[in-house]
Design a protein around this motif. Structure first.
Motif, short mmCIF file in Angstrom:
data_model
loop_
_atom_site.label_atom_id
_atom_site.label_comp_id
_atom_site.label_asym_id
_atom_site.label_seq_id
_atom_site.Cartn_x
_atom_site.Cartn_y
_atom_site.Cartn_z
N THR A 10 23.63 117.47 165.59
CA THR A 10 23.83 118.78 166.50
C THR A 10 24.92 118.82 167.33
O THR A 10 25.60 119.39 167.68
CB THR A 10 22.66 119.23 167.34
OG1 THR A 10 21.56 119.14 166.22
CG2 THR A 10 22.60 120.39 168.25
N ALA A 11 25.08 117.43 168.13
CA ALA A 11 26.03 117.17 169.16
C ALA A 11 27.36 117.51 168.38
O ALA A 11 28.17 117.87 169.04
CB ALA A 11 25.81 115.81 169.93
N LEU A 12 27.48 116.69 167.29
CA LEU A 12 28.59 116.53 166.30
C LEU A 12 29.12 117.82 165.99
O LEU A 12 30.33 118.20 166.12
CB LEU A 12 28.51 115.78 165.12
CG LEU A 12 29.64 115.39 164.25
CD1 LEU A 12 30.81 114.81 164.99
CD2 LEU A 12 29.05 114.59 163.08
N ARG A 13 28.25 118.67 165.68
CA ARG A 13 28.54 120.28 165.44
C ARG A 13 29.06 121.00 166.70
O ARG A 13 30.04 121.64 166.38
CB ARG A 13 27.33 121.13 164.91
CG ARG A 13 27.65 122.37 164.34
CD ARG A 13 26.43 122.85 163.57
NE ARG A 13 25.19 123.36 164.08
CZ ARG A 13 24.19 122.32 164.04
NH1 ARG A 13 24.09 121.32 163.27
NH2 ARG A 13 23.14 122.67 164.82
N LEU A 14 28.65 120.57 167.78
CA LEU A 14 29.25 121.24 168.84
C LEU A 14 30.67 120.65 169.09
O LEU A 14 31.44 121.52 169.75
CB LEU A 14 28.33 120.93 170.29
CG LEU A 14 27.21 121.64 170.43
CD1 LEU A 14 26.40 120.95 171.66
CD2 LEU A 14 27.49 122.98 170.80
N LEU A 15 30.83 119.48 168.82
CA LEU A 15 32.32 118.95 169.07
C LEU A 15 33.10 119.40 168.15
O LEU A 15 34.41 119.46 168.26
CB LEU A 15 32.33 117.55 168.77
CG LEU A 15 31.64 116.51 169.87
CD1 LEU A 15 31.38 115.03 169.47
CD2 LEU A 15 32.18 116.71 171.34
N VAL A 16 32.81 119.84 166.91
CA VAL A 16 33.77 120.51 165.91
C VAL A 16 34.21 121.76 166.25
O VAL A 16 35.28 122.13 166.32
CB VAL A 16 32.79 120.60 164.35
CG1 VAL A 16 33.65 121.65 163.43
CG2 VAL A 16 32.63 119.09 163.66
N PRO A 18 35.54 123.26 169.30
CA PRO A 18 36.77 123.32 169.95
C PRO A 18 37.93 122.98 168.81
O PRO A 18 38.99 123.75 168.87
CB PRO A 18 36.68 122.56 170.79
CG PRO A 18 35.69 121.74 170.82
CD PRO A 18 34.63 122.32 169.87
N ILE A 19 37.66 122.11 167.95
CA ILE A 19 38.71 121.70 166.96
C ILE A 19 39.16 122.75 166.02
O ILE A 19 40.10 123.11 165.72
CB ILE A 19 38.18 120.43 166.21
CG1 ILE A 19 38.12 119.23 167.35
CG2 ILE A 19 39.21 120.05 165.31
CD1 ILE A 19 37.39 117.93 166.83
N ALA A 45 30.42 121.37 159.52
CA ALA A 45 29.30 121.71 160.61
C ALA A 45 28.13 122.58 160.20
O ALA A 45 27.13 122.58 160.41
CB ALA A 45 30.19 122.72 161.70
N THR A 48 25.89 120.21 158.59
CA THR A 48 24.99 119.64 159.52
C THR A 48 23.84 120.38 159.98
O THR A 48 22.90 119.78 160.44
CB THR A 48 25.83 119.14 160.72
OG1 THR A 48 26.56 120.16 161.53
CG2 THR A 48 27.16 118.00 160.34
N ALA A 73 24.27 125.45 169.39
CA ALA A 73 25.43 124.77 168.46
C ALA A 73 25.98 125.70 167.43
O ALA A 73 27.03 126.03 167.30
CB ALA A 73 25.16 123.42 168.00
#
Length: 190
Positions: A10-16, A18-19, A45, A48, A73
């Motif tokens: 879930t946190a990784l999805r949030l990081l994706v 802005p990219i 994303a 995930t 997310a």
């Protein structure tokens, strides 16, 4: 260790988010390599989103954080990418406006009752998210023919309709949770 994997996804999805947004802005509708990378990241994303929920249920590690952060997310991903597509590709703005109002309202409502009860994503909310992600992935495909974009548009319209219906349902659930807490009665999920 396994208990943290769904939350990490879930946190990784949030990081994706802005990219992918930066890639779409850089591409500026040119359908170049940045657009392809944005498509790959959004597809990742979206995967995930499915995987974190599946693992949490399978490993029986569903957490309050996951129930709250997972929908946030999803909202960040969908609204961020859709806003870019409205600006860069000229997709009509009104489905975005409907989704923003619905998502902000549901999120504020969920947060308002979070100390009393965690309101997980409903089946309708999951259908809405699936429609949104499908539409976004279709719109992101570089060089797609007009008929492909027309299908993507109608999938987005369907997502907006489901968003309104499920938004009303969430409002009822949130109101019931508030009332149950105020009256000291049973949990709103009952």
């Amino acid at each position: 260790m396994t208990g943290s994997v769904p939350n990490a996804l879930t946190a990784l999805r949030l990081l994706v988010v802005p990219i992918a947004v930066v890639l779409l802005v850089v591409d500026d509708g040119a359908d170049g390599p940045a657009r392809w990378w944005a498509l790959v990241l959004v597809a990742f994303a979206a995967a995930t989103d499915w995987l974190d929920g599946y693992l949490a249920r399978r490993w029986e590690v569903v957490s309050g954080f996951g129930k709250l952060a997972d929908p946030i997310a999803d909202k960040a991903l969908v609204l961020g990418v859709l806003a870019c597509l409205v600006v860069v590709d000229g997709i009509p703005w009104w489905p975005l406006a409907i989704l923003v109002v619905r998502e902000v309202g549901v999120t504020i409502g969920r947060l308002a009752v979070a100390s009393q009860v965690v309101i997980p994503a409903s089946r309708g909310g999951k259908i809405k998210t699936t429609l949104q992600l499908t539409s976004l992935l279709m719109f992101l495909l570089p060089g797609a023919p007009a008929w492909w974009d027309a299908i993507a548009w109608w999938v987005l319209v369907a997502a907006a309709v489901v968003a309104v219906v499920t938004g009303i349902d969430y409002a009822r659930t949130i109101r019931a949770a508030n009332r149950a807490h105020r009256d000291g009665t049973a949990d709103a999920d009952a």
